[in-house]
Design a protein around this motif. Sequence first.
Motif, short mmCIF file in Angstrom:
data_model
loop_
_atom_site.label_atom_id
_atom_site.label_comp_id
_atom_site.label_asym_id
_atom_site.label_seq_id
_atom_site.Cartn_x
_atom_site.Cartn_y
_atom_site.Cartn_z
N ALA A 192 0.80 -1.23 0.00
CA ALA A 192 0.00 0.00 0.00
C ALA A 192 0.83 1.28 0.00
O ALA A 192 0.40 2.32 0.50
CB ALA A 192 -0.99 0.00 1.18
N SER A 193 2.03 1.20 -0.59
CA SER A 193 2.86 2.41 -0.67
C SER A 193 2.45 3.29 -1.85
O SER A 193 2.89 4.43 -1.97
CB SER A 193 4.34 2.03 -0.79
N GLY A 194 1.62 2.74 -2.73
CA GLY A 194 1.19 3.50 -3.91
C GLY A 194 1.90 3.07 -5.18
O GLY A 194 1.77 3.72 -6.22
N LYS A 195 2.63 1.94 -5.13
CA LYS A 195 3.40 1.48 -6.31
C LYS A 195 2.49 1.23 -7.51
O LYS A 195 2.84 1.57 -8.63
CB LYS A 195 4.13 0.13 -6.09
N GLY A 196 1.34 0.59 -7.25
CA GLY A 196 0.44 0.22 -8.35
C GLY A 196 -0.12 1.46 -9.03
O GLY A 196 -0.08 1.58 -10.26
N THR A 197 -0.62 2.38 -8.21
CA THR A 197 -1.21 3.62 -8.73
C THR A 197 -0.17 4.37 -9.56
O THR A 197 -0.45 4.81 -10.68
CB THR A 197 -1.65 4.51 -7.53
N LEU A 198 1.03 4.47 -9.01
CA LEU A 198 2.11 5.19 -9.68
C LEU A 198 2.50 4.47 -10.98
O LEU A 198 2.67 5.10 -12.02
CB LEU A 198 3.30 5.21 -8.71
N SER A 199 2.62 3.15 -10.91
CA SER A 199 3.06 2.39 -12.09
C SER A 199 2.07 2.50 -13.24
O SER A 199 2.48 2.65 -14.39
CB SER A 199 3.21 0.91 -11.73
N ARG A 200 0.79 2.43 -12.92
CA ARG A 200 -0.22 2.54 -13.98
C ARG A 200 -0.12 3.89 -14.66
O ARG A 200 -0.14 4.00 -15.89
CB ARG A 200 -1.63 2.38 -13.39
N ARG A 201 0.02 4.95 -13.84
CA ARG A 201 0.09 6.30 -14.42
C ARG A 201 1.38 6.51 -15.21
O ARG A 201 1.40 7.15 -16.26
CB ARG A 201 -0.03 7.35 -13.32
N LEU A 202 2.48 5.94 -14.71
CA LEU A 202 3.76 6.09 -15.41
C LEU A 202 3.73 5.34 -16.74
O LEU A 202 4.24 5.83 -17.76
CB LEU A 202 4.91 5.58 -14.54
N ALA A 203 3.11 4.17 -16.75
CA ALA A 203 3.03 3.38 -17.98
C ALA A 203 2.27 4.17 -19.04
O ALA A 203 2.67 4.24 -20.20
CB ALA A 203 2.36 2.04 -17.70
N GLU A 204 1.18 4.79 -18.61
CA GLU A 204 0.37 5.57 -19.54
C GLU A 204 1.20 6.77 -20.06
O GLU A 204 1.26 7.01 -21.27
CB GLU A 204 -0.86 6.06 -18.78
N HIS A 205 1.85 7.45 -19.13
CA HIS A 205 2.61 8.65 -19.48
C HIS A 205 3.75 8.36 -20.45
O HIS A 205 3.98 9.10 -21.41
CB HIS A 205 3.16 9.28 -18.20
N PHE A 206 4.50 7.27 -20.19
CA PHE A 206 5.66 6.95 -21.03
C PHE A 206 5.33 5.95 -22.15
O PHE A 206 6.21 5.45 -22.83
CB PHE A 206 6.82 6.42 -20.17
N GLU A 207 4.04 5.64 -22.30
CA GLU A 207 3.55 4.71 -23.33
C GLU A 207 4.24 3.36 -23.26
O GLU A 207 4.80 2.86 -24.25
CB GLU A 207 3.64 5.34 -24.72
N LEU A 208 4.22 2.79 -22.07
CA LEU A 208 4.81 1.46 -21.85
C LEU A 208 3.71 0.53 -21.35
O LEU A 208 2.64 0.98 -20.91
CB LEU A 208 5.92 1.55 -20.78
N ARG A 209 3.95 -0.77 -21.39
CA ARG A 209 3.00 -1.73 -20.83
C ARG A 209 3.25 -1.81 -19.31
O ARG A 209 4.29 -1.41 -18.84
CB ARG A 209 3.20 -3.10 -21.51
N HIS A 210 2.24 -2.32 -18.60
CA HIS A 210 2.38 -2.39 -17.14
C HIS A 210 2.04 -3.77 -16.61
O HIS A 210 1.08 -4.39 -17.05
CB HIS A 210 1.45 -1.36 -16.47
N LEU A 211 2.88 -4.26 -15.68
CA LEU A 211 2.55 -5.52 -14.99
C LEU A 211 2.67 -5.32 -13.47
O LEU A 211 3.74 -4.96 -12.97
CB LEU A 211 3.49 -6.65 -15.43
N ASP A 212 1.56 -5.59 -12.78
CA ASP A 212 1.53 -5.60 -11.32
C ASP A 212 1.91 -7.04 -10.92
O ASP A 212 1.08 -7.94 -10.96
CB ASP A 212 0.11 -5.24 -10.87
N THR A 213 3.18 -7.24 -10.56
CA THR A 213 3.64 -8.62 -10.31
C THR A 213 3.02 -9.20 -9.03
O THR A 213 2.96 -10.41 -8.85
CB THR A 213 5.18 -8.72 -10.21
N GLY A 214 2.54 -8.31 -8.13
CA GLY A 214 1.85 -8.79 -6.93
C GLY A 214 0.65 -9.65 -7.30
O GLY A 214 0.32 -10.63 -6.63
N LEU A 215 0.01 -9.27 -8.43
CA LEU A 215 -1.17 -10.04 -8.87
C LEU A 215 -0.79 -11.48 -9.22
O LEU A 215 -1.61 -12.38 -9.08
CB LEU A 215 -1.83 -9.38 -10.09
N THR A 216 0.43 -11.71 -9.69
CA THR A 216 0.82 -13.08 -10.07
C THR A 216 0.90 -13.96 -8.80
O THR A 216 0.46 -15.10 -8.81
CB THR A 216 2.15 -13.13 -10.86
#
Length: 211
Positions: A10-34
């Motif tokens: 709950a540090s905000g990694k997921g929220t940040l990663s999703r937004r960064l992926a969108e901003h830099f046009e990259l794909r995103h994987l939340d490895t915690g979900l695996t």
Amino acid sequence: MIIAIDGPAASGKGTLSRRLAEHFELRHLDTGLTYRAVAAALLAKGMPLGDEAIAIEIARNLDLGHMDKSLLSAHEIGEVASRVAVLGGLREELVRLQREFANKPPGAVLDGRDIGTVVCQNAEVKLFVTASSEARAHRRTDEMRSKGIEAEFADVLEDLKRRDLRDSQRTIAPMKQAEDAHLLDTTEMDIETAFQAAVDIISKARDTMPT
Ligand SMILES: Nc1ncnc2c1ncn2[C@@H]1O[C@H](COP(=O)(O)OP(=O)(O)O)[C@@H](O)[C@H]1O
Ligand SMILES: Nc1ccn([C@@H]2O[C@H](COP(=O)(O)OP(=O)(O)O)[C@@H](O)[C@H]2O)c(=O)n1
């Protein structure tokens, strides 16, 4: 470009990663979900959490494109995920899938606990996102309540601390800041401020990258 984002629960990694992926046009994987998907499947089958052979079998059949975030995000599944995440053979299998995802063009943002230290050691930019335990527990409690789930701050705080301790003390791929990771402490930052700080770090790193 590969961006590695690690940090405690709950540090905000997921929220940040999703937004960064969108901003830099990259794909995103939340490895915690695996890890959560394997934990949920073991629970559904009524299998013991320490049964590594079954856990590996589940991981081999995992489809990264079909992990149901809304189901897997349950607080209790996070706890079970951290108990199966100590299994070395299972981690090897999941890391293989995660690397396959990361290495496809044009690159990706991956978030988890061991992305900068194990999964993508050669990521162009690494961030270790953290916040005080209290700030993180407030965020998770609010998040749960906003979904209509009853949550007590003190219980959530205790759960997060127990999980962080297990994740940072396990022998294989413990959660820790990579030596070359930038530390982003978001205790006093809202989501927008944290996002801008991350964009600044990544943009500066990208400007100094060989083309
Ligand atoms: N900087 C922040 N300030 C306040 N709340 C935040 C911040 N970053 C994330 N959140 C909120 O905290 C909760 C947990 O964030 P999340 O991205 O799921 O964390 P993680 O992926 O590290 O578990 C979410 O409800 C999210 O909206
Ligand atoms: N790269 C990763 C990601 C998650 N995990 C494990 O999976 C659990 C759930 O991770 P998560 O990122 O979904 O948890 P939250 O931070 O969202 O609460 C963690 O507590 C870790 O035990 C891991 O070991 N390695």
